[in-house]
Motif scaffolding. Structure first.
Motif, mmCIF file in Angstrom:
data_model
loop_
_atom_site.group_PDB
_atom_site.id
_atom_site.type_symbol
_atom_site.label_atom_id
_atom_site.label_comp_id
_atom_site.label_asym_id
_atom_site.label_seq_id
_atom_site.Cartn_x
_atom_site.Cartn_y
_atom_site.Cartn_z
ATOM 1 N N PHE A 179 19.631 46.952 14.870
ATOM 2 C CA PHE A 179 20.926 47.620 14.932
ATOM 3 C C PHE A 179 21.959 46.809 14.143
ATOM 4 O O PHE A 179 22.072 45.593 14.304
ATOM 5 N N GLY A 180 22.713 47.506 13.294
ATOM 6 C CA GLY A 180 23.783 46.866 12.560
ATOM 7 C C GLY A 180 25.045 46.810 13.392
ATOM 8 O O GLY A 180 25.185 47.533 14.388
ATOM 9 N N ASP A 181 25.983 45.944 13.006
ATOM 10 C CA ASP A 181 27.226 45.814 13.761
ATOM 11 C C ASP A 181 28.013 47.116 13.809
ATOM 12 O O ASP A 181 28.773 47.349 14.746
ATOM 13 N N ASP A 182 27.836 47.966 12.812
ATOM 14 C CA ASP A 182 28.552 49.243 12.826
ATOM 15 C C ASP A 182 27.840 50.293 13.667
ATOM 16 O O ASP A 182 28.357 51.400 13.856
ATOM 17 N N GLN A 183 26.662 49.958 14.196
ATOM 18 C CA GLN A 183 25.931 50.867 15.083
ATOM 19 C C GLN A 183 26.119 50.511 16.555
ATOM 20 O O GLN A 183 25.588 51.199 17.423
ATOM 21 N N ILE A 184 26.843 49.437 16.826
ATOM 22 C CA ILE A 184 27.035 48.968 18.197
ATOM 23 C C ILE A 184 28.518 49.051 18.529
ATOM 24 O O ILE A 184 29.369 48.535 17.805
ATOM 25 N N VAL A 185 28.822 49.704 19.650
ATOM 26 C CA VAL A 185 30.207 49.972 20.036
ATOM 27 C C VAL A 185 30.429 49.470 21.460
ATOM 28 O O VAL A 185 29.539 49.574 22.310
ATOM 29 N N THR A 186 31.603 48.925 21.718
ATOM 30 C CA THR A 186 31.929 48.490 23.072
ATOM 31 C C THR A 186 33.380 48.811 23.383
ATOM 32 O O THR A 186 34.147 49.193 22.493
ATOM 33 N N THR A 187 33.744 48.670 24.641
ATOM 34 C CA THR A 187 35.142 48.782 25.047
ATOM 35 C C THR A 187 35.550 47.501 25.737
ATOM 36 O O THR A 187 34.826 46.983 26.590
ATOM 37 N N LEU A 188 36.702 46.978 25.348
ATOM 38 C CA LEU A 188 37.210 45.729 25.906
ATOM 39 C C LEU A 188 38.380 45.982 26.842
ATOM 40 O O LEU A 188 39.323 45.199 26.917
ATOM 41 N N GLU A 189 38.311 47.061 27.598
ATOM 42 C CA GLU A 189 39.434 47.436 28.466
ATOM 43 C C GLU A 189 39.736 46.379 29.523
ATOM 44 O O GLU A 189 40.850 46.314 30.038
#
Length: 282
Positions: free
Chosen positions: A233-243
């Motif tokens: 997985f590339g960095d642009d394929q991994i998403v997170t939320t830092l709420e």
């Protein structure tokens, strides 16, 4: 995004909408799902998966929480609240009928329209699964728009798994798989006992035409990121939320920075391509 929401609503963003608590459900021993209804139906509160809002305990204070409901289901505004401090303790003492306030919505959101046609891997741990619930429900309500969905949900113990009543519903959706794991089982637990990063390695989801969405404790995110990178997985394929780093919500207090990014101004949803240089600050 904050500017757009504020101008549309034409209100002071520091003033909460009056609301009433209409429902309380215990999700775990220390997490409750609260359902709120705005007192004025004409008030606009349009939001998307990934956005957050501040909920007030009058006389005590307010705290930010990710919105766990979805607009189109018209089930009210829902928030999963873990009892960990002064405000959350006050919220946990509230009963249906209590008056409260909601300020928001704030932040950006998961760009689910951009993920159409892709396989979706959703990885959550503990209360970190709360902001992933609206992502799951939005995708499953528009199931034909997306590819395979693989959901990882982990917790310290079986009692700490959030949204247990919804697991079977999710798993019965077409091309959808739910994998549960706990750090330590009990006498009734028949499922997997393993850490989330290890389960990701075990099941090895393909990175081809895929997006991985992660939310949970920082240590879980850090090691799960490593395992996903090992799987291609590339960095642009991994998403997170830092709420969890959210403070004022308006970019005024400058206390939510991750490197040069400010969570409430630039997030809380980020690809790892956007914050990869600041992973140690999680």
């Amino acid at each position: 995004m904050v500017k757009e929401v504020t101008e549309k609503a034409n209100i002071n963003p520091f003033v909460p909408y009056p609301a009433t608590l209409t429902g309380v459900v215990d999700l775990t021993p220390d997490v409750r799902l609260f359902t709120l209804e705005l007192d004025k139906p004409e008030d606009e509160f349009d939001y998307k998966p990934g956005q957050f809002a501040f909920v007030s305990a009058y006389g005590v204070g307010e705290s930010p929480f990710g919105i766990t409901s979805v607009v189109h289901r018209k089930e009210g505004l829902q928030f999963a609240v873990r009892k960990v401090g002064t405000v959350t303790n006050a919220l946990h003492q509230m009963e249906p009928g209590t008056k409260t306030g909601v300020r928001g919505p704030f932040g950006n959101f998961f760009p689910l329209d951009e993920y159409k046609g892709k396989n979706i891997i959703i990885i959550g741990g503990g209360i970190g699964f709360a902001p992933l619930r609206p992502v799951i429900n939005t995708i499953l309500d528009k199931r034909k728009d997306y590819g395979d969905v693989l959901i990882f949900n982990g917790a310290r113990s079986p009692a700490d798994l959030c949204f247990k009543s919804e697991f079977d519903v999710w798993a019965k959706s077409p091309k959808t798989r739910v994998e549960l794991t706990v750090d330590a089982g009990d006498e009734n637990w028949k499922g997997r006992v393993a850490l989330i990063p290890d389960v990701v390695t075990e099941l090895a989801p393909s990175s081809k035409n895929a997006i991985a969405i992660i939310c949970g404790p920082p240590i879980m995110i850090k090691f799960t990121l490593t395992r996903l990178k090992d799987l291609g997985f590339g960095d642009d394929q991994i998403v997170t939320t830092l709420e969890g780093k959210m403070k004022c919500g308006l970019g005024k207090c400058f206390r939510c920075n991750v490197g040069e990014k400010y969570v409430c101004r630039d997030g809380p949803v980020f690809t790892f391509a956007q914050i990869s240089g600041f992973i140690e600050q999680f």
